[in-house]
Design a protein around this motif. Structure first.
Motif, PDB file in Angstrom:
ATOM      1  N   GLN A  13     -26.079 144.347  57.860  1.00  0.00           N
ATOM      2  CA  GLN A  13     -26.827 145.565  58.151  1.00  0.00           C
ATOM      3  C   GLN A  13     -28.325 145.299  58.138  1.00  0.00           C
ATOM      4  O   GLN A  13     -29.068 145.754  59.023  1.00  0.00           O
ATOM      5  CB  GLN A  13     -26.473 146.644  57.126  1.00  0.00           C
ATOM      6  CG  GLN A  13     -27.214 147.954  57.328  1.00  0.00           C
ATOM      7  CD  GLN A  13     -26.845 148.991  56.278  1.00  0.00           C
ATOM      8  OE1 GLN A  13     -25.982 148.759  55.436  1.00  0.00           O
ATOM      9  NE2 GLN A  13     -27.501 150.140  56.325  1.00  0.00           N
ATOM     10  N   GLN A  14     -28.783 144.539  57.154  1.00  0.00           N
ATOM     11  CA  GLN A  14     -30.206 144.232  57.060  1.00  0.00           C
ATOM     12  C   GLN A  14     -30.672 143.403  58.253  1.00  0.00           C
ATOM     13  O   GLN A  14     -31.731 143.675  58.837  1.00  0.00           O
ATOM     14  CB  GLN A  14     -30.487 143.485  55.763  1.00  0.00           C
ATOM     15  CG  GLN A  14     -31.954 143.121  55.562  1.00  0.00           C
ATOM     16  CD  GLN A  14     -32.169 142.257  54.335  1.00  0.00           C
ATOM     17  OE1 GLN A  14     -31.303 141.467  53.976  1.00  0.00           O
ATOM     18  NE2 GLN A  14     -33.315 142.385  53.704  1.00  0.00           N
ATOM     19  N   ALA A  15     -29.889 142.368  58.626  1.00  0.00           N
ATOM     20  CA  ALA A  15     -30.279 141.510  59.747  1.00  0.00           C
ATOM     21  C   ALA A  15     -30.310 142.300  61.052  1.00  0.00           C
ATOM     22  O   ALA A  15     -31.184 142.081  61.908  1.00  0.00           O
ATOM     23  CB  ALA A  15     -29.320 140.329  59.854  1.00  0.00           C
TER      24      ALA A  15
ATOM     25  N   LEU B 123     -23.897 144.067  53.583  1.00  0.00           N
ATOM     26  CA  LEU B 123     -25.297 144.465  53.431  1.00  0.00           C
ATOM     27  C   LEU B 123     -26.234 143.509  54.168  1.00  0.00           C
ATOM     28  O   LEU B 123     -27.211 143.942  54.792  1.00  0.00           O
ATOM     29  CB  LEU B 123     -25.649 144.512  51.942  1.00  0.00           C
ATOM     30  CG  LEU B 123     -24.953 145.612  51.124  1.00  0.00           C
ATOM     31  CD1 LEU B 123     -25.303 145.477  49.651  1.00  0.00           C
ATOM     32  CD2 LEU B 123     -25.318 147.002  51.642  1.00  0.00           C
ATOM     33  N   ASP B 124     -25.950 142.199  54.110  1.00  0.00           N
ATOM     34  CA  ASP B 124     -26.777 141.221  54.828  1.00  0.00           C
ATOM     35  C   ASP B 124     -26.708 141.451  56.333  1.00  0.00           C
ATOM     36  O   ASP B 124     -27.727 141.321  57.035  1.00  0.00           O
ATOM     37  CB  ASP B 124     -26.318 139.799  54.489  1.00  0.00           C
ATOM     38  CG  ASP B 124     -26.666 139.402  53.064  1.00  0.00           C
ATOM     39  OD1 ASP B 124     -27.512 140.074  52.445  1.00  0.00           O
ATOM     40  OD2 ASP B 124     -26.080 138.418  52.567  1.00  0.00           O
TER      41      ASP B 124
ATOM     42  N   GLN C 140     -21.705 141.980  49.791  1.00  0.00           N
ATOM     43  CA  GLN C 140     -22.996 141.353  50.074  1.00  0.00           C
ATOM     44  C   GLN C 140     -23.098 140.963  51.536  1.00  0.00           C
ATOM     45  O   GLN C 140     -24.164 141.110  52.168  1.00  0.00           O
ATOM     46  CB  GLN C 140     -23.194 140.134  49.187  1.00  0.00           C
ATOM     47  CG  GLN C 140     -24.543 139.461  49.372  1.00  0.00           C
ATOM     48  CD  GLN C 140     -24.737 138.298  48.426  1.00  0.00           C
ATOM     49  OE1 GLN C 140     -23.903 138.029  47.575  1.00  0.00           O
ATOM     50  NE2 GLN C 140     -25.844 137.600  48.571  1.00  0.00           N
TER      51      GLN C 140
ATOM     52  N   GLU D  53     -30.960 145.531  61.420  1.00  0.00           N
ATOM     53  CA  GLU D  53     -32.171 146.369  61.410  1.00  0.00           C
ATOM     54  C   GLU D  53     -33.423 145.523  61.617  1.00  0.00           C
ATOM     55  O   GLU D  53     -34.349 145.931  62.327  1.00  0.00           O
ATOM     56  CB  GLU D  53     -32.243 147.121  60.078  1.00  0.00           C
ATOM     57  CG  GLU D  53     -31.120 148.144  59.904  1.00  0.00           C
ATOM     58  CD  GLU D  53     -31.120 148.777  58.529  1.00  0.00           C
ATOM     59  OE1 GLU D  53     -31.947 148.363  57.686  1.00  0.00           O
ATOM     60  OE2 GLU D  53     -30.301 149.688  58.292  1.00  0.00           O
ATOM     61  N   ARG D  54     -33.464 144.342  60.997  1.00  0.00           N
ATOM     62  CA  ARG D  54     -34.618 143.455  61.188  1.00  0.00           C
ATOM     63  C   ARG D  54     -34.762 143.042  62.641  1.00  0.00           C
ATOM     64  O   ARG D  54     -35.881 142.943  63.176  1.00  0.00           O
ATOM     65  CB  ARG D  54     -34.469 142.217  60.306  1.00  0.00           C
ATOM     66  CG  ARG D  54     -34.730 142.456  58.828  1.00  0.00           C
ATOM     67  CD  ARG D  54     -34.342 141.218  58.040  1.00  0.00           C
ATOM     68  NE  ARG D  54     -34.930 140.016  58.614  1.00  0.00           N
ATOM     69  CZ  ARG D  54     -34.383 138.804  58.513  1.00  0.00           C
ATOM     70  NH1 ARG D  54     -33.239 138.636  57.874  1.00  0.00           N
ATOM     71  NH2 ARG D  54     -34.988 137.765  59.067  1.00  0.00           N
TER      72      ARG D  54
ATOM     73  N   ALA E 198     -34.325 136.753  62.473  1.00  0.00           N
ATOM     74  CA  ALA E 198     -33.405 137.894  62.488  1.00  0.00           C
ATOM     75  C   ALA E 198     -32.228 137.640  63.420  1.00  0.00           C
ATOM     76  O   ALA E 198     -31.085 138.008  63.111  1.00  0.00           O
ATOM     77  CB  ALA E 198     -34.153 139.162  62.906  1.00  0.00           C
TER      78      ALA E 198
ATOM     79  N   ARG F 282     -28.559 137.278  61.761  1.00  0.00           N
ATOM     80  CA  ARG F 282     -27.501 138.247  62.077  1.00  0.00           C
ATOM     81  C   ARG F 282     -26.207 137.525  62.421  1.00  0.00           C
ATOM     82  O   ARG F 282     -25.119 137.920  61.983  1.00  0.00           O
ATOM     83  CB  ARG F 282     -27.927 139.143  63.238  1.00  0.00           C
ATOM     84  CG  ARG F 282     -26.906 140.232  63.543  1.00  0.00           C
ATOM     85  CD  ARG F 282     -27.371 141.176  64.632  1.00  0.00           C
ATOM     86  NE  ARG F 282     -26.432 142.269  64.801  1.00  0.00           N
ATOM     87  CZ  ARG F 282     -25.313 142.195  65.521  1.00  0.00           C
ATOM     88  NH1 ARG F 282     -25.028 141.062  66.183  1.00  0.00           N
ATOM     89  NH2 ARG F 282     -24.504 143.232  65.622  1.00  0.00           N
TER      90      ARG F 282
END
Length: 439
Positions: free
Chosen positions: A356-358, A353-354, A350, A360-361, A410, A414
């Motif tokens: 990676q998402q942050a 994934l968090d 998790q 990209e955001r 973001a 991150r």
């Protein structure tokens, strides 16, 4: 000569004032929390308690020395005659059918030494050592989690500051827009309703600013509680070091998982301890007695020594139930270890994934803010020239404020995601900490 207590208090107060005057950096906050927060101190006390448990288990291998003393007076023939013999006061003239009243002061020194306890003592010692190792590992887990919580709270403070900056920028921008609208209203090129719409949005922006400041106050209180300090006006540095995202290969074993393994070992030892109830117990004993009586004015010394064998042939199924309880606790400890292993694998995935998402955001947020700023400049210029509607200006301003807020989220998310990943991989929050701990 010892320094005056008043001087020491004054020096201590000056040190605290000097520390309070300097804003808390992230590195200082983490280092302070790892040694001074209530959670860190509780973990240290638990280690001390577990070490005391080892000493208690070791006491079963040592002899016990006790002192006893008592005074009695009786006319019971058997006890009176025993007092006479113990006091070395026997005389042929004593009538066994009419033994006189006697008193006796007994002073005894007693030593006992366990020789065999069915394996209970060794099992209890093994369990105590395992519990101590578990307490140490749990303390490492507390430090790992505490470091992450401080980092998250610190960056949350940074996030609320960005929210305040975005809200203040929105307020300033709306004030400028209202000023332009007033000029157009005076020039007869804008309706009063359009000016009122801008003024309503200005009021909403000021409310958002109030909410952002309240959020910052709450974030500061959260950080204060983690640090365990009583400062009412906690000052936090404006900047924080950038955390480095770790590689999966740098992962370390989770201390909580090692602690669970040690707890399972302790529970297994408790099963052996409970089974010792089926075995005999052997101990040696010895005593020295001194007896004195005022009635016969006699005194005497004696000793006793021997070996004692005890074997519970029937205990009402007490041992059987203790073994069943210990086995159930052992199986529960094993399942707890398995549960933690699964949970930590999920936590690490998790966190990745968090992160990676942050990331990209943040990339999207940077572009969005730049586009929204350019759009607002163009729209404001057109609005001042009477070529854009009020709604277009409002939409542009709202879009810019929302973009700045999302970018701020973001950025800090991150950093928090990196901190969460470092926690999940059992790594210190800073690379410098890892180098220090390895030394």
């Amino acid at each position: 000569m010892n320094p005056c207590p008043a001087i020491l208090l004054a020096v201590g107060a000056m040190v605290l004032i000097a520390q309070a005057a300097e804003p808390w950096t992230l590195e200082h906050a983490v280092a302070f929390a790892l040694t001074n927060s209530p959670d860190a101190r509780i973990a240290a006390h638990r280690i001390a308690a577990a070490q005391a448990g080892i000493e208690q288990a070791n006491s079963a291998f040592w002899p016990r020395l006790a002192f006893q003393s008592g005074y009695t007076r009786t006319d019971n023939p058997m006890y009176s005659f025993g007092n006479i013999l113990n006091q070395r006061s026997y005389s042929p003239s004593i009538n066994f059918n009419d033994v006189p009243d006697t008193d006796n002061l007994n002073v005894r020194g007693l030593v006992t030494m366990p020789l065999y306890a069915g394996g209970r003592s060794l099992a209890d010692k093994t369990a105590a050592k395992a519990n101590t190792a578990a307490a140490r590992r749990e303390a490492e887990g507390v430090r790992n989690a505490l470091g992450f919580e401080v980092v998250r709270a610190f960056f949350t403070v940074q996030k609320t500051r960005r929210f305040i900056e975005a809200a203040q920028a929105a307020v300033s921008s709306y004030e400028a827009n209202v000023a332009i609208a007033q000029k157009r209203l005076e020039g007869g090129t804008l309706l009063r309703a359009d000016v009122l719409d801008l003024e309503v949005r200005l009021a909403q922006a000021r409310e958002d600013l109030v909410r952002a400041r309240n959020a910052q106050a709450l974030a500061l209180r959260t950080l204060q509680n983690l640090l365990g300090v009583e400062e009412s006006d906690l000052s936090v540095a404006d900047t924080a070091p950038t955390l480095n995202a770790p590689e999966a290969t740098t992962a370390q074993p989770r201390p909580e998982l090692a602690a669970a393994h040690e707890r399972a070992r302790a529970a297994e030892a408790q099963v052996r301890s409970a089974k010792s109830g089926y075995q005999p117990r052997v101990s040696a004993f010895g005593s020295l007695d001194y007896d004195y009586g005022w009635e016969l004015d006699g005194d005497g010394e004696s000793y006793s020594a021997g070996v004692l064998l005890q074997w519970d042939l029937w205990d009402g199924r007490l041992t059987r139930s203790k073994v069943a309880e210990a086995r159930a606790n052992h199986e529960a400890a094993q399942e707890q270890e398995r549960k933690l292993r699964l949970a930590f694998n999920l936590e690490a995935e998790q966190a990745r994934l968090d992160l990676q998402q942050a990331t990209e955001r943040l990339a999207v947020g940077e572009k969005t803010v730049a586009q929204a700023e350019e759009s607002l400049q163009i729209t404001r210029k057109r609005f001042a020239e009477g070529q854009a509607l009020t709604t277009q200006l409002l939409d542009s301003q709202t879009a810019l404020t929302a973009a700045r807020v999302r970018r701020a989220e973001a950025e800090t998310d991150r950093q928090i995601a990196i901190a969460a990943l470092r926690k999940a991989l059992a790594l210190p929050q800073f690379d410098s900490q890892a180098n220090t701990e390895s030394k």
